[in-house]
Design a protein around this motif. Sequence first.
Motif, short mmCIF file in Angstrom:
data_model
loop_
_atom_site.label_atom_id
_atom_site.label_comp_id
_atom_site.label_asym_id
_atom_site.label_seq_id
_atom_site.Cartn_x
_atom_site.Cartn_y
_atom_site.Cartn_z
N GLU A 194 -1.70 7.79 -3.40
CA GLU A 194 -1.60 8.73 -2.10
C GLU A 194 -2.48 7.79 -1.05
O GLU A 194 -3.32 7.11 -1.28
CB GLU A 194 -2.18 10.15 -2.35
CG GLU A 194 -3.51 10.14 -3.06
CD GLU A 194 -3.73 11.57 -3.27
OE1 GLU A 194 -5.04 12.03 -3.21
OE2 GLU A 194 -2.92 12.21 -3.79
N CYS A 195 -1.79 8.26 0.18
CA CYS A 195 -2.80 7.87 1.33
C CYS A 195 -4.26 8.22 1.22
O CYS A 195 -4.65 9.27 0.97
CB CYS A 195 -2.15 8.13 2.63
SG CYS A 195 -3.04 7.67 4.24
N CYS A 196 -5.30 7.33 1.63
CA CYS A 196 -6.62 7.63 1.28
C CYS A 196 -7.07 8.54 2.51
O CYS A 196 -8.19 8.88 2.50
CB CYS A 196 -7.49 6.55 1.09
SG CYS A 196 -7.56 5.29 2.19
N VAL A 197 -6.13 8.47 3.60
CA VAL A 197 -6.67 9.45 4.74
C VAL A 197 -5.95 10.77 4.78
O VAL A 197 -6.70 11.96 4.65
CB VAL A 197 -6.19 8.69 6.14
CG1 VAL A 197 -6.72 9.41 7.44
CG2 VAL A 197 -7.14 7.31 6.19
N CYS A 198 -4.62 10.77 4.61
CA CYS A 198 -3.94 11.93 4.82
C CYS A 198 -3.56 12.65 3.46
O CYS A 198 -2.75 13.61 3.37
CB CYS A 198 -2.90 11.93 5.77
SG CYS A 198 -1.51 11.05 5.13
N THR A 199 -3.83 11.93 2.38
CA THR A 199 -3.07 12.14 0.88
C THR A 199 -1.79 12.35 0.92
O THR A 199 -1.26 12.88 -0.14
CB THR A 199 -3.89 13.43 0.58
OG1 THR A 199 -3.52 14.39 0.97
CG2 THR A 199 -5.47 13.28 0.36
N LEU B 175 -3.42 3.00 3.02
CA LEU B 175 -2.82 3.72 4.00
C LEU B 175 -1.38 3.95 4.14
O LEU B 175 -0.64 2.87 4.18
CB LEU B 175 -3.47 3.02 5.26
CG LEU B 175 -5.12 3.00 5.43
CD1 LEU B 175 -5.30 2.45 6.90
CD2 LEU B 175 -5.58 4.44 5.39
N CYS B 176 -0.93 4.99 4.39
CA CYS B 176 0.36 5.17 4.71
C CYS B 176 0.83 4.69 6.08
O CYS B 176 0.00 4.34 6.95
CB CYS B 176 0.90 6.72 4.55
SG CYS B 176 0.52 7.67 5.93
N ASN B 177 2.02 4.51 6.61
CA ASN B 177 2.56 3.99 7.81
C ASN B 177 1.96 4.92 8.92
O ASN B 177 1.72 4.14 9.93
CB ASN B 177 4.11 4.09 7.92
CG ASN B 177 4.39 2.78 7.07
OD1 ASN B 177 3.63 1.64 7.22
ND2 ASN B 177 5.64 2.45 6.60
N SER B 178 1.81 6.10 8.74
CA SER B 178 1.33 6.97 10.21
C SER B 178 -0.07 6.73 10.30
O SER B 178 -0.69 7.00 11.37
CB SER B 178 1.79 8.16 9.96
OG SER B 178 1.72 8.72 8.61
N CYS B 179 -0.75 6.38 9.04
CA CYS B 179 -2.38 6.40 9.23
C CYS B 179 -2.83 4.92 9.33
O CYS B 179 -4.15 4.56 9.72
CB CYS B 179 -2.91 6.75 7.93
SG CYS B 179 -2.78 8.52 7.67
N ARG B 180 -1.92 3.93 9.36
CA ARG B 180 -2.26 2.38 9.27
C ARG B 180 -2.74 2.20 10.90
O ARG B 180 -2.19 2.77 11.83
CB ARG B 180 -1.27 1.57 9.03
CG ARG B 180 0.11 1.95 9.86
CD ARG B 180 1.20 1.04 9.05
NE ARG B 180 1.07 -0.48 9.07
CZ ARG B 180 1.92 -1.34 8.68
NH1 ARG B 180 3.14 -1.00 8.23
NH2 ARG B 180 1.76 -2.74 8.76
ZN LIG Z 1 -1.82 8.61 5.54
#
Ligand SMILES: [Zn+2]
Length: 250
Positions: free
Chosen positions: A155-160, A179-184
């Motif tokens: 999972e993304c470490c910011v938004c999970t 990081l997922c694409n929206s949190c990068r």
């Molecule tokens: Zn994310």
Amino acid sequence: MSTEKAQALVIRQADFSESSRVVTFFSREFGKVSALAKGAKRLKGPFDAALDLLSNCRIVFIRKSSGALSLLTQASLSSRFAPVPGSLNSLYGGYYLAELLASLTEEEDPEPQLFDLAIKTLEELADPQADLPSAIVAFEIGLLQIVGLFPNLTECCVCTAPVKIEGKYAHWVSQGGLLCNSCRRQEFQGRSVSAGAVALLRRMTESGTRMSERIRLTKDQTEECHRLAVSVISQTLGKKPGTLRYLKFK
Ligand SMILES: [Zn+2]
């Protein structure tokens, strides 16, 4: 104070006095153990040649109460690390393994699985036919996993949000995850990791994957997995491991 026996790998040595050394072992039974080896520097000392760096030996030591240095009383050689003649990768691969064990494990925190992995890796590093970079990467990944430093790859470490690995590039951050694409963010440019590497690392670290059934990696995959492992290791140590500069991955 108690007398203990262990199977142990010599991972560090430091001079203590004219005739004695402090030897740090990574043991199967007790994890990392530092012990005073009196007379270890004498030519005909009590431990013969059992205490060379990366020697695997049977040791007996007197364990002192917390904080005090243990006292080594016996060491007999089980096997010696014999790097491939003329191969600096083989030699420095061994030193790198010793450095990682010395700097990333805790005193008296037994990890028998990690001990077995280290022995297996040293055997590979001494084998002229072995693919050394992939042996080193397998050790790095195994070590990080066993000591609990391996990043969460699901999972993304910011938004999970679950990390999608089809076609898309996840972004690696040294803070310990993807990081997922929206949190990068722009500032993390240059730290992207291919979806393929994420998928590989997931497979390599899945529970149930036995060390003997190691997944074969291409040269590029090996290098990418190594880069990711080194970024976690360096983040933890606050610097790059010193022996790393001597290892060639290409
Ligand atoms: Zn994310």
